[in-house]
Design a protein around this motif. Structure first.
Motif, mmCIF file in Angstrom:
data_model
loop_
_atom_site.group_PDB
_atom_site.id
_atom_site.type_symbol
_atom_site.label_atom_id
_atom_site.label_comp_id
_atom_site.label_asym_id
_atom_site.label_seq_id
_atom_site.Cartn_x
_atom_site.Cartn_y
_atom_site.Cartn_z
ATOM 1 N N ALA A 137 0.828 -1.215 -0.157
ATOM 2 C CA ALA A 137 0.014 -0.142 0.033
ATOM 3 C C ALA A 137 0.975 1.203 0.027
ATOM 4 N N SER A 138 2.010 1.175 0.660
ATOM 5 C CA SER A 138 2.881 2.247 0.789
ATOM 6 C C SER A 138 3.453 2.806 -0.506
ATOM 7 N N ARG A 139 3.584 1.621 -1.662
ATOM 8 C CA ARG A 139 4.293 2.030 -2.838
ATOM 9 C C ARG A 139 3.215 1.489 -4.013
ATOM 10 N N ASN A 140 1.928 1.851 -3.862
ATOM 11 C CA ASN A 140 0.808 1.581 -4.686
ATOM 12 C C ASN A 140 1.221 2.085 -5.985
ATOM 13 N N ASP A 141 1.445 3.512 -6.020
ATOM 14 C CA ASP A 141 1.726 4.397 -7.099
ATOM 15 C C ASP A 141 2.902 3.931 -7.942
ATOM 16 N N LEU A 142 4.057 3.829 -7.060
ATOM 17 C CA LEU A 142 5.400 3.472 -7.687
ATOM 18 C C LEU A 142 4.964 2.208 -8.606
ATOM 19 N N TYR A 144 2.532 0.216 -9.594
ATOM 20 C CA TYR A 144 1.620 0.531 -10.661
ATOM 21 C C TYR A 144 2.293 1.064 -11.888
ATOM 22 N N LYS A 145 3.102 2.006 -11.816
ATOM 23 C CA LYS A 145 3.842 2.600 -12.795
ATOM 24 C C LYS A 145 4.793 1.857 -13.285
ATOM 25 N N ALA A 146 5.563 1.363 -12.342
ATOM 26 C CA ALA A 146 6.631 0.327 -12.887
ATOM 27 C C ALA A 146 6.253 -0.608 -13.589
ATOM 28 N N PHE A 147 5.071 -1.282 -13.210
ATOM 29 C CA PHE A 147 4.556 -2.821 -13.985
ATOM 30 C C PHE A 147 3.801 -2.345 -14.952
ATOM 31 N N GLN A 148 3.616 -0.956 -15.298
ATOM 32 C CA GLN A 148 2.489 -0.630 -16.371
ATOM 33 C C GLN A 148 1.502 -1.364 -16.591
ATOM 34 N N ILE A 149 0.782 -1.470 -15.310
ATOM 35 C CA ILE A 149 -0.409 -2.474 -15.331
ATOM 36 C C ILE A 149 -1.474 -1.775 -16.209
ATOM 37 N N ALA A 150 -2.079 -2.536 -17.121
ATOM 38 C CA ALA A 150 -2.749 -1.954 -18.440
ATOM 39 C C ALA A 150 -4.122 -1.718 -17.962
ATOM 40 N N PRO A 151 -4.799 -0.658 -18.288
ATOM 41 C CA PRO A 151 -6.380 -0.278 -17.912
ATOM 42 C C PRO A 151 -7.196 -1.310 -17.872
ATOM 43 N N ASP A 152 -7.171 -2.544 -18.859
ATOM 44 C CA ASP A 152 -7.915 -3.427 -19.147
ATOM 45 C C ASP A 152 -7.724 -4.584 -18.104
ATOM 46 N N ARG A 153 -6.750 -4.512 -17.356
ATOM 47 C CA ARG A 153 -6.601 -5.453 -16.332
ATOM 48 C C ARG A 153 -6.977 -4.998 -14.871
ATOM 49 N N MET A 154 -7.300 -3.601 -14.838
ATOM 50 C CA MET A 154 -7.414 -3.035 -13.532
ATOM 51 C C MET A 154 -8.567 -3.714 -12.792
ATOM 52 N N GLN A 255 6.160 9.066 -1.766
ATOM 53 C CA GLN A 255 6.173 10.352 -2.824
ATOM 54 C C GLN A 255 7.802 10.337 -3.253
ATOM 55 N N ALA A 256 8.039 9.854 -4.644
ATOM 56 C CA ALA A 256 9.219 9.823 -4.924
ATOM 57 C C ALA A 256 9.443 10.917 -6.091
ATOM 58 N N GLU A 257 10.393 11.746 -5.654
ATOM 59 C CA GLU A 257 10.590 12.805 -6.899
ATOM 60 C C GLU A 257 11.483 12.056 -8.076
ATOM 61 N N ASN A 258 12.189 11.209 -7.584
ATOM 62 C CA ASN A 258 13.316 10.619 -8.676
ATOM 63 C C ASN A 258 12.668 8.913 -8.425
ATOM 64 N N GLU A 259 11.822 8.649 -9.386
ATOM 65 C CA GLU A 259 11.094 7.283 -9.173
ATOM 66 C C GLU A 259 12.041 6.009 -9.382
ATOM 67 N N LYS A 260 13.042 6.324 -10.434
ATOM 68 C CA LYS A 260 13.835 5.174 -10.380
ATOM 69 C C LYS A 260 14.791 5.047 -9.395
ATOM 70 N N PHE A 261 15.164 6.148 -9.183
ATOM 71 C CA PHE A 261 16.358 5.979 -7.768
ATOM 72 C C PHE A 261 15.330 5.379 -6.654
ATOM 73 N N LYS A 286 12.433 0.292 -15.581
ATOM 74 C CA LYS A 286 12.488 0.616 -16.752
ATOM 75 C C LYS A 286 11.575 1.765 -17.042
ATOM 76 N N HIS A 287 10.378 1.608 -16.618
ATOM 77 C CA HIS A 287 9.027 2.538 -17.271
ATOM 78 C C HIS A 287 8.993 3.723 -16.242
ATOM 79 N N LEU A 288 10.026 3.671 -15.212
ATOM 80 C CA LEU A 288 9.810 4.840 -14.062
ATOM 81 C C LEU A 288 10.683 5.989 -14.659
ATOM 82 N N ASP A 289 10.547 7.294 -14.217
ATOM 83 C CA ASP A 289 11.255 8.564 -14.622
ATOM 84 C C ASP A 289 12.242 8.715 -13.572
ATOM 85 N N GLY A 290 13.147 9.542 -14.034
ATOM 86 C CA GLY A 290 14.151 9.893 -13.228
ATOM 87 C C GLY A 290 15.705 9.234 -13.587
ATOM 88 N N ASN A 291 16.459 8.948 -12.558
ATOM 89 C CA ASN A 291 18.022 8.401 -12.895
ATOM 90 C C ASN A 291 18.132 7.678 -11.868
#
Length: 315
Positions: A137-142, A144-154, A255-261, A286-291
């Protein structure tokens, strides 16, 4: 973390269940047979007695290749591969090779296909289950973006329910019975039903209470890419190990300013360390923003941050 047993379900299309079972039997040097039933299943028995199943799943959009084009296909092209109980060191090579064989045979995935990983629940305690809920739950957003969960699967892979997380942390349940009551509190219907609505979350505890006593992670798009499948399995085992061994895990929305890190730091913390897991780490951020190497994005940003009186952490 690699001593824990697990199972994996991989959904795909592109070939029929019969062809998928034949390809698996050829690789495993086993025998395939049609076992039928509601799921119109084929079973492959390997020489060591392990049984791999290839079953129908109604949520898969059936497709095949025709003249180099992807077209619709009949229900026999709905394939869910269900593994036997596996061990990482003994079986990861076979899993990856089998995935490659199925892809070579013509299998492919689309945005209706998922991967589900079942983790042995035998060592879990009420504390470790609460830990698991809070860690995800603490990393829900991170995640879901990392795994690119498709809207069809939500609909089949929802984020951790805010009410569940709130009640888990407010009531601090000490028994499995208390956790079970909280888990089902918002749902009606027969809890013994395999397809109970509570199961359709990134973390599924319905399988723990009314299934095979497993903790299921459903937050992965399906892939017939051996490296990505390995990354998902390692990720699931590492999270399971963290939930089991960490004294306590509190809910704190990341809350991650640099998602990849942030993702790389978390992966290192749970065991993705060294060259052995380099490709796994890269697949997972791979699909996260940042460095991934620098918390503040680059050496220039680091220098700027230091110049402004901040602290920095080099990866």
């Amino acid at each position: 973390m690699f001593t824990h047993k697990f199972g994996i379900e991989v959904e795909f299309t592109g070939i029929t269940r019969e062809k998928a079972a034949g390809a698996a039997a050829e690789y495993l040097h086993g025998s395939a047979r049609y076992s039928g039933g509601y799921y119109e299943a084929y079973e492959v028995t390997a020489p060591d007695g392990q049984v791999w199943k290839f079953m129908y799943d109604g949520s898969i959009r059936c497709q095949k290749k025709k003249n180099r084009r992807t077209v619709g296909a009949g229900s026999s092209y709905s394939v869910e591969m269900v593994s036997p109980i596996l061990s990482y060191y003994e079986d990861i090579g076979n899993i990856q090779s089998l995935i490659r064989r199925l892809r070579k045979a013509g299998g492919f995935t689309n945005n209706t296909c998922g991967i589900h990983i079942h983790l042995d629940g035998g060592e879990h305690t009420p504390r470790s289950i609460r830990n698991f809920v809070n860690l995800i739950a603490s990393r829900n957003d991170l995640f879901y973006k990392a795994f690119q969960i498709a809207p069809d699967r939500m609909n089949y892979c929802k984020k951790m329910d805010a009410y569940l997380v709130e009640q888990m942390n407010r009531q601090k349940p000490k028994t499995f019975g208390q956790i079970e009551r909280i888990w089902y509190e918002k749902y009606g219907g027969n809890r013994n039903s395999h397809y109970h609505q509570s199961r359709y979350h990134f973390l599924n505890l319905h399988s723990f209470f009314h299934g095979h006593h497993t903790v299921e992670l459903r937050g992965f798009n399906s892939e017939l890419h051996a490296g990505k499948v390995r990354a998902y399995i390692v990720f699931a085992l590492a999270m399971d190990h963290q939930a089991l061994t960490q004294k306590s895990a509190f809910y704190h929305k990341v809350q991650a300013e640099n998602e990849k890190f942030a993702m790389r730091t978390y992966l290192n913390r749970i065991g993705f360390i060294g060259e052995e897991f380099k490709s796994c780490r890269e697949h997972l951020y791979k699909h996260l923003d940042g460095n991934a190497a620098w918390r503040y994005g680059s050496r220039e940003n680091v220098r700027s941050h230091i110049g402004n009186g901040g602290n920095t952490h080099e990866g």
